[in-house]
Design an enzyme around this catalytic site. Structure first.
Site, PDB file in Angstrom:
ATOM      1  N   HIS A  38     -11.211   1.532 -13.978  1.00  0.00           N
ATOM      2  CA  HIS A  38      -9.929   1.868 -13.319  1.00  0.00           C
ATOM      3  C   HIS A  38     -10.085   1.629 -11.824  1.00  0.00           C
ATOM      4  CE1 HIS A  38      -6.172   4.535 -13.113  1.00  0.00           C
ATOM      5  NE2 HIS A  38      -6.380   4.064 -11.894  1.00  0.00           N
ATOM      6  N   HIS A  71      -8.062   0.027  -8.062  1.00  0.00           N
ATOM      7  CA  HIS A  71      -6.956  -0.574  -7.310  1.00  0.00           C
ATOM      8  C   HIS A  71      -7.549  -1.540  -6.288  1.00  0.00           C
ATOM      9  CE1 HIS A  71      -3.958   2.228  -8.922  1.00  0.00           C
ATOM     10  NE2 HIS A  71      -4.996   3.052  -8.989  1.00  0.00           N
ATOM     11  N   ARG A 130      -5.441  -3.928  -4.670  1.00  0.00           N
ATOM     12  CA  ARG A 130      -4.383  -4.449  -3.779  1.00  0.00           C
ATOM     13  C   ARG A 130      -4.388  -5.998  -3.832  1.00  0.00           C
ATOM     14  NH1 ARG A 130      -3.077   0.628  -4.583  1.00  0.00           N
ATOM     15  NH2 ARG A 130      -3.936   2.106  -3.112  1.00  0.00           N
ATOM     16  N   ASN A 136      -0.267  -1.889 -10.004  1.00  0.00           N
ATOM     17  CA  ASN A 136       0.807  -1.306  -9.176  1.00  0.00           C
ATOM     18  C   ASN A 136       0.884  -1.970  -7.801  1.00  0.00           C
ATOM     19  OD1 ASN A 136      -1.634  -0.029  -8.468  1.00  0.00           O
ATOM     20  ND2 ASN A 136      -0.611   1.841  -7.812  1.00  0.00           N
ATOM     21  N   LYS A 152      -0.537  -0.503 -18.529  1.00  0.00           N
ATOM     22  CA  LYS A 152      -0.581   0.762 -17.803  1.00  0.00           C
ATOM     23  C   LYS A 152       0.793   1.422 -17.799  1.00  0.00           C
ATOM     24  CE  LYS A 152      -2.236   3.929 -15.039  1.00  0.00           C
ATOM     25  NZ  LYS A 152      -2.837   3.839 -13.726  1.00  0.00           N
ATOM     26  N   HIS A 172      -1.194   6.967 -16.888  1.00  0.00           N
ATOM     27  CA  HIS A 172      -1.197   7.921 -15.780  1.00  0.00           C
ATOM     28  C   HIS A 172      -0.555   9.181 -16.356  1.00  0.00           C
ATOM     29  CE1 HIS A 172      -1.160   9.112 -11.456  1.00  0.00           C
ATOM     30  NE2 HIS A 172      -0.423  10.042 -12.023  1.00  0.00           N
ATOM     31  N   HIS A 204      -8.159   8.849 -15.271  1.00  0.00           N
ATOM     32  CA  HIS A 204      -8.533   9.873 -14.271  1.00  0.00           C
ATOM     33  C   HIS A 204      -8.224  11.295 -14.745  1.00  0.00           C
ATOM     34  CE1 HIS A 204      -4.336   9.070 -13.410  1.00  0.00           C
ATOM     35  NE2 HIS A 204      -4.592   7.978 -12.727  1.00  0.00           N
ATOM     36  N   LEU A 242      -3.776  11.261  -6.595  1.00  0.00           N
ATOM     37  CA  LEU A 242      -3.013  11.734  -7.754  1.00  0.00           C
ATOM     38  C   LEU A 242      -3.654  11.213  -9.029  1.00  0.00           C
ATOM     39  CD1 LEU A 242       0.610  11.293  -6.402  1.00  0.00           C
ATOM     40  CD2 LEU A 242      -0.545  13.454  -6.939  1.00  0.00           C
ATOM     41  N   ASP A 280     -10.966   4.757  -9.856  1.00  0.00           N
ATOM     42  CA  ASP A 280      -9.631   4.915  -9.255  1.00  0.00           C
ATOM     43  C   ASP A 280      -9.712   4.737  -7.746  1.00  0.00           C
ATOM     44  OD1 ASP A 280      -6.904   5.157  -9.282  1.00  0.00           O
ATOM     45  OD2 ASP A 280      -6.895   7.339  -9.345  1.00  0.00           O
ATOM     46  N   HIS A 297      -5.942   2.857   1.097  1.00  0.00           N
ATOM     47  CA  HIS A 297      -4.722   2.852   1.912  1.00  0.00           C
ATOM     48  C   HIS A 297      -5.167   2.809   3.364  1.00  0.00           C
ATOM     49  CE1 HIS A 297      -1.733   3.958  -1.179  1.00  0.00           C
ATOM     50  NE2 HIS A 297      -2.705   4.670  -1.718  1.00  0.00           N
ATOM     51  N   ALA A 309      -1.233   8.795  -1.516  1.00  0.00           N
ATOM     52  CA  ALA A 309      -2.266   9.279  -2.447  1.00  0.00           C
ATOM     53  C   ALA A 309      -3.275   8.172  -2.720  1.00  0.00           C
ATOM     54  CB  ALA A 309      -1.610   9.708  -3.757  1.00  0.00           C
TER      55      ALA A 309
HETATM   56  O1  DOR Z   1      -4.188   8.574  -5.880  1.00  0.00           O
HETATM   57  C1  DOR Z   1      -3.719   7.609  -6.446  1.00  0.00           C
HETATM   58  N1  DOR Z   1      -3.620   6.417  -5.833  1.00  0.00           N
HETATM   59  N2  DOR Z   1      -3.284   7.754  -7.694  1.00  0.00           N
HETATM   60  C2  DOR Z   1      -2.629   6.768  -8.319  1.00  0.00           C
HETATM   61  O2  DOR Z   1      -2.243   6.955  -9.436  1.00  0.00           O
HETATM   62  C3  DOR Z   1      -2.322   5.498  -7.616  1.00  0.00           C
HETATM   63  C4  DOR Z   1      -3.265   5.255  -6.537  1.00  0.00           C
HETATM   64  C5  DOR Z   1      -2.838   4.143  -5.601  1.00  0.00           C
HETATM   65  O3  DOR Z   1      -2.413   3.094  -6.063  1.00  0.00           O
HETATM   66  O4  DOR Z   1      -2.973   4.321  -4.400  1.00  0.00           O
HETATM   67 ZN    ZN Z   2      -5.195   4.613 -10.299  1.00  0.00          ZN
END
Ligand code: DOR
Ligand code: ZN
Length: 347
Positions: free
Chosen positions: A13, A15, A17, A41, A99, A136, A174, A219, A247, A251, A263
């Site tokens: 899992h 991210h 970007r 996402n 997802k 999720h 998660h 999250l 996860d 950011h 988050a």
């Molecule tokens: O904390 C999180 N950040 N939870 C998620 O489900 C998405 C993720 C994000 O894409 O930043």
């Molecule tokens: Zn995630």
């Protein structure tokens, strides 16, 4: 010095970007993991196989020559995903799951599912064809307290999903609560969960005591200590239902340190090291390899990786920030010690 050698692990899992931001963080994951499940996402979300293949190409092109890292792609389920997309995903050979984000649950989830019923025809095709559903698992009902959103999702939605689609393979992503862990345990081998490093190492005090700590905000949100202990016990138990999914969710610092902070915890820079710390603290280092390198591929029906990595018990200080596109990210443990270090030159 303590040295720990593991079959090369995978991150189930992640991210990544896109664009310059992706290029800033990809190397951390590729240095540690053989494969990673790449979340869809993006803005706009990756809803179709053709988009996932194009995204995959951008990731592969950003890898250094000779790097064997393999991105495993996912699609973003919407109210309007056609069941035929399941067939296209499987035929591509590049998509490992779909997802499910409840609309509004988290970062870039606005196009997510507004009601479970709307996905039934897609879930039926996934069950029939054997494509994994990645959840999720949080409700977005404004009446439900943010700390209870996982438990209520399990009670209201996950129980219905497994009841209606008993052969569907489902990952509760998660997992953060005793309720989530207990539910996964109560089910057959087709229901599993990923576990993040922050939910093994921190409880909600790390978010709220002594001031708000935006870099610990993710999250599902960090939970109380009893939940952390339940998740830690599950991850270190040796059960094949629990496996590694960082996860890691970068950011820009300014988006985290804000009146309405995003988050996501960025942990890819220490994506295996932090788990070693949690497992060691639980007296379960001997079970780390199965959690990190065996249970995930076994669940997804993929071969385990061939190579290995080594960790040494030689503390280092994570930098306070890393470059992130044209801005910067604050990593988990930024400016603080991380007990295990990735040994260089591991195959
Ligand atoms: O904390 C999180 N950040 N939870 C998620 O489900 C998405 C993720 C994000 O894409 O930043
Ligand atoms: Zn995630």
């Amino acid at each position: 010095m303590n040295r720990l050698t593991l079959r090369r692990p995978d991150d189930w899992h992640l991210h990544l970007r896109d664009g310059a931001a992706m290029r800033s963080v990809l190397g951390f994951t590729a240095a540690r993991f053989g494969r990673a499940v790449v979340m869809p996402n993006l803005k706009p979300p990756v809803t179709a196989t053709a988009q996932a293949l194009a995204y995959r190409r951008r990731i592969v092109e950003a890898l250094p020559a000779g790097c064997g890292f393999e991105p495993l792609m996912t699609l973003y389920l919407t109210d309007n995903t056609p069941p035929d997309e399941v067939d296209r995903a499987l035929e591509s050979g590049a998509v490992c799951g779909i997802k499910y984000y409840p609309a509004g649950a988290t970062t870039n989830s606005d196009s997510g599912v507004t009601s479970l019923e709307r996905t039934f025809d897609v879930l039926a095709r996934m069950e029939e064809r054997g494509l994994v559903l990645q959840l999720h698992g949080e409700v977005t009902d404004p009446e439900v307290d943010v700390f209870d959103r996982e438990k209520v999702f399990v009670d209201r939605h996950l129980a219905r999903i497994v009841d209606r689609f008993p052969a569907l393979r489902v990952v509760l992503e998660h997992v953060t609560t005793r309720a989530g862990v207990d539910f996964v345990r109560s089910q057959g081998p087709g229901v599993a969960a990923t576990v993040t490093p922050q939910h093994l190492l921190l409880n909600r005090n790390a978010l709220l005591v002594g001031g708000v700590r935006p870099h610990h905000y993710c999250l599902p949100v960090l939970k109380r200590e009893a939940d952390r202990l339940a998740v830690l016990e599950a991850a270190t138990s040796g059960s094949p239902k629990f496996f590694l999914g960082t996860d890691s969710a970068p950011h820009a610092r300014s988006d985290k340190e804000s009146a309405c902070g995003c988050a996501g915890v960025f942990s890819a820079h220490a994506g295996i090291e932090l788990y070693a710390e949690a497992f060691e603290a639980a007296g379960a280092l001997g079970r780390l390899e199965a959690f990190a390198s065996h249970h995930g591929p076994d669940f997804y029906g993929l071969p385990r990786n061939a190579g290995s990595i080594s960790l040494v018990a030689d503390a280092w200080t994570a930098p306070p920030s890393y470059p992130f596109g044209d801005s910067e990210i604050v990593p988990f443990r930024g400016g603080e010690p991380v007990r295990w270090r990735l040994a260089t030159g591991t195959a």
